[in-house]
Scaffold this motif. Structure first.
Motif, PDB file in Angstrom:
ATOM      1  N   CYS A  43       0.821  -1.216   0.000  1.00 41.58           N
ATOM      2  CA  CYS A  43       0.000   0.000   0.000  1.00 41.58           C
ATOM      3  C   CYS A  43       0.852   1.263   0.000  1.00 41.58           C
ATOM      4  O   CYS A  43       0.388   2.333  -0.413  1.00 41.58           O
ATOM      5  CB  CYS A  43      -0.949   0.003   1.191  1.00 41.58           C
ATOM      6  N   ALA A 140      -3.637  -3.560  -3.860  1.00 41.44           N
ATOM      7  CA  ALA A 140      -3.369  -3.615  -2.423  1.00 41.44           C
ATOM      8  C   ALA A 140      -4.491  -4.334  -1.688  1.00 41.44           C
ATOM      9  O   ALA A 140      -4.243  -5.110  -0.755  1.00 41.44           O
ATOM     10  CB  ALA A 140      -3.191  -2.205  -1.862  1.00 41.44           C
ATOM     11  N   CYS A 184       0.670   2.676  -7.845  1.00 38.39           N
ATOM     12  CA  CYS A 184       0.595   1.832  -6.652  1.00 38.39           C
ATOM     13  C   CYS A 184       1.726   0.802  -6.597  1.00 38.39           C
ATOM     14  O   CYS A 184       1.889   0.015  -7.534  1.00 38.39           O
ATOM     15  CB  CYS A 184      -0.750   1.115  -6.618  1.00 38.39           C
ATOM     16  N   ALA A 186       1.749  -1.843  -4.976  1.00 34.72           N
ATOM     17  CA  ALA A 186       1.189  -3.192  -4.907  1.00 34.72           C
ATOM     18  C   ALA A 186       1.101  -3.852  -6.272  1.00 34.72           C
ATOM     19  O   ALA A 186       1.033  -5.084  -6.369  1.00 34.72           O
ATOM     20  CB  ALA A 186      -0.201  -3.148  -4.263  1.00 34.72           C
TER      21      ALA A 186
END
Length: 762
Positions: A43, A140, A184, A186
């Protein structure tokens, strides 16, 4: 894969990363808080909150450059790319990517549209099944379920992410090498899963792309505009906005079929998963997004706000709605968007109840009343901390309120003047003591929680046993006197007196006699026997000349002579008096500027500025706020006979506030709360409005003396801001964050206003 690394020498054990991590995937090893790679969900919260810059996301740009060098590499760019460079024409960003060497550029929004039919099917079946379906295009949120809620993995709709759907389409169109670029971290985790076929070869962040531009000398604003080669029809570009999948499907929650629930944001996401696990949402389709929108991702390069990013993305979406698309051939192909989800095994097993109980005992939590659940250690409750201790991930002794209370109860904490053995926390998680920020106190200990204060303490340890003059600077209320007292207390003059002289509080006519003393009959009203001066009384110890900038020019000459010769003559006298005091000076003004303006002698300035110590404002050392808060709570609870505690939300609000009055303002605020709040726990609602909102009034110093053309005025303000940022920031990237623009804009403005190139200073 090691997605987020820790720079060991930068970690200050402030536990902000632990506090921010939703799954507590961190452990304390050898004095450093490190991310547990097999448990991290990517995250990026720990990176966002690390004030010392110790947490760093893996940069795979070298791998991407290697792919580009091999030829014909496609780039897939997420919908929010326009928000990564909000002041640049999005098509110029695409042009800059082509200049990097990407052979083609695809919109990841295309993949979003390829997966929409599969999601429509699942949503259409809502209400006809008893089990919950979890839909999410957030990597995430998916990683959170696979790793930490494995029992819910079977509930995930078996659909690939937009990134992987676009990659599969690109490969079906003949692209051999694919690089994804998004917001991101993730997304990098999905690439490491062996069961996801057709995913990109490398995943980059927008910040990685920005670094690649800079490394290769590419300024996007100067690049030729270019549209993506393969574009979405439109709805897929909604995915980065709040409730993106529902927006892309043409639904809003109030008009969606029964049983559609959207949970956006960390807390809402965790609450929804708790409800699913408790079987409270049977038959629903729950759409999860770990961030409220993808514009909050940790992969953005600049300091622009989420709203500025969102506005830039909205402008781009609106500008391409009427564009002629070149992707019908892609939509005509059958792209498989299915995938399977399965629990991912975590190393180790959770501790048993007896292990947790033993850990609580080792932490000094013998009864439930001992469990403060204050959150200062980074864990939301003492029990959660005990789980980490039982697993060997946390230090049982690192509890700030208990250590402060224990320190206050120790006899040596109230030792008399002249005692050595001051305790300072240079690391280890919490300061052993935090007394001494109140005016006039004999400070035995200091907060050394933030990197800035640790550096100051390291310098103090080097200079405390020498007699060199020290000049302490900093804003009003930062603790300049505390530092001076601490130098005295820890040095070889600790058994001598500490004399403070406020040069601004003593009338000019009396200041000379107060400083240097006077002889019998020196002036009308003088004592018959004369009087020694304060500098003389400091013999064998330390004298602090506070507000030294207020000293009259005439006296500056005499002080300079006393510092140089270590001797002076009393007022009305002829005999030389030897000076045997270490001299320190303090000011909240810019002495260099005072010298330039003729208000302060330059020779005295250089004589005082042998060892300069600048104390940063409290807003620049956020890690000190929580320790100070708990110290002042302890102090004023004892003073007023109260037992006030602080909720986690209230403490976090105190940490967000800018504190223009620095530590003095913080101390006053805590005393106000202790005295005025009736309930035991002080909540966020009890805080003054300006602290709750994080608002403080600051004068930015713009003054208009005459009417000038508006463009001239704007350029002058720009010039001053760029000049000041260049003086206070270490690099053009940090300047960009401070000014809220992208790095290329900073370079261009420096070339315009400062008339020289703008090399990055690190």
């Amino acid at each position: 894969m090691q997605l987020i690394t820790t720079c060991d020498d930068k970690c200050r054990q402030c536990y902000a990363c632990v506090r921010a991590c939703p799954v507590k995937a961190l452990e304390l090893q050898d004095g450093v808080v490190r991310v547990i790679s097999g448990e991290c969900i990517g995250c990026g919260n720990c990176v966002r909150v690390c004030h010392s810059g110790a947490k760093q996301i893996a940069d795979d740009s070298a791998m991407a450059e290697n792919l580009i060098c091999r030829g014909h590499t496609a780039a897939i760019v997420a919908p929010g790319f326009a928000g990564a460079f909000p002041t640049v024409d999005p098509e110029r960003i695409i042009g800059a990517m082509r200049k990097l060497g990407f052979a083609s550029v695809w919109e990841a929004a295309l993949g979003g549209e390829l997966i929409l039919p599969a999601y429509r099917e699942w949503i259409g079946a809502a209400g006809r099944r008893s089990d919950v379906v979890i839909s999410s295009v957030c990597p995430a949120a998916v990683a959170l379920i696979e790793l930490h809620r494995p029992e819910l993995a079977k509930s995930l709709a078996p659909v690939v992410s937009p990134m992987t759907a676009t990659s599969r389409a690109a490969r079906a169109a003949g692209e051999e090498r694919v690089v994804f670029i998004g917001p991101c971290p993730a997304a990098k985790l999905e690439l490491s899963e062996s069961g996801v076929n057709g995913s990109p070869d490398v995943a980059l962040l927008y910040s990685d792309l920005s670094h690649m531009f800079e490394k290769n000398g590419i300024d996007p604003e100067q690049c030729k505009p270019s549209a993506p080669d393969v574009m979405a029809r439109g709805p897929g570009r909604e995915l980065d906005f709040p409730q993106g999948l529902i927006r892309a499907l043409g639904l809003i929650e109030s008009q969606a079929p029964p049983g559609i629930i959207a949970a956006a944001g960390r807390d809402a996401c965790l609450e929804a998963l708790d409800a699913i696990a408790a079987n409270r949402l049977g038959g629903a389709v729950v759409h999860l997004s770990f961030c409220v929108s993808c514009m909050e991702g940790a992969g953005y390069p600049s300091a622009c706000s989420t709203w500025e990013r969102r506005e830039a993305v909205s402008r781009y979406v609106a500008s391409v709605r009427e564009t002629s698309y070149r992707s019908e051939a892609v939509f005509s192909k059958h792209i498989v968007v299915a995938r399977d989800f399965a629990p991912l095994a975590l190393d180790g097993k959770p501790p048993s109840e007896s292990d947790i109980r033993a850990a609580l005992v080792s932490m000094g939590r013998l009864t439930s009343a001992d469990e403060l659940d204050c959150g200062a250690c980074g864990y939301s409750s003492c029990r959660e901390k005990a789980c980490a201790v039982a697993m060997g991930r946390a230090d049982a002794g690192a509890c700030l309120p208990h250590l402060i209370r224990a320190r206050a109860e120790r006899p040596e904490a109230t030792a008399g003047k002249g005692q050595h053995g001051c305790e300072v926390a240079l690391g280890g998680g919490v300061p052993v003591g935090t007394s001494g920020f109140e005016a006039g106190a004999d400070a035995l200990d200091m907060v050394a929680y933030s990197p800035a204060m640790e550096q100051i303490l390291a310098l103090i340890h080097k200079i405390s046993n020498v007699n060199s003059t020290v000049l302490i600077t900093g804003e009003s209320g930062v603790g300049k006197e505390v530092v001076a007292r601490y130098i005295h207390r820890t040095g070889n003059r600790a058994n001598g007196p500490f004399v403070k002289i406020n040069c601004g509080a003593i009338p000019e006519a009396l200041l000379e006699s107060e400083l240097f003393g006077y002889e019998e009959g020196a002036f009308t009203g003088a004592r018959k026997e004369g009087k020694p001066g304060l500098i003389e009384l400091a013999s064998g110890g330390t004298v602090l000349l506070d507000e030294i900038s207020e000293m009259p020019m005439g006296l500056q000459v005499k002080l300079l002579q006393a510092l140089q010769d270590r001797r002076f003559v009393r007022v009305g006298g002829t005999k030389q008096v030897k000076v045997d005091a270490r001299v320190m000076a303090a000011t909240n003004r810019d002495l260099e500027r005072a010298v330039r303006e003729g208000l302060f002698r330059n020779d005295l300035y250089y004589r005082l500025n042998v060892i300069p110590i600048h104390i940063p404002p409290l807003r620049d050392r956020v890690g000190d706020i929580a320790p100070l808060v708990y110290h002042f709570l302890e102090k004023y609870n004892a003073k007023h006979g109260r037992e006030r505690e602080l909720s986690r939300e209230a403490r976090e609000a105190l940490e967000r506030y800018a504190w223009p009055g620095n530590v003095r303002e913080l101390e006053n605020a805590i005393e106000f709360l202790v005295v005025t709040v009736d309930q035991r726990v002080v909540g966020i609602g009890n805080l003054p409005e300006q602290i709750r909102s994080g608002f403080c009034v600051e004068d930015i110093g713009v003054k208009i003396s005459k009417v000038v053309p508006l463009r001239t005025a704007v350029e002058e303000v720009e010039r001053q801001l760029v000049e000041r940022a260049s003086e206070s920031c270490r690099s053009t990237y940090s300047m960009a964050r401070a000014l809220g623009v992208n790095q290329s804009t900073v370079v261009r403005k420096m070339q315009k206003y400062l008339k020289h190139d703008a090399p990055d200073r690190g």
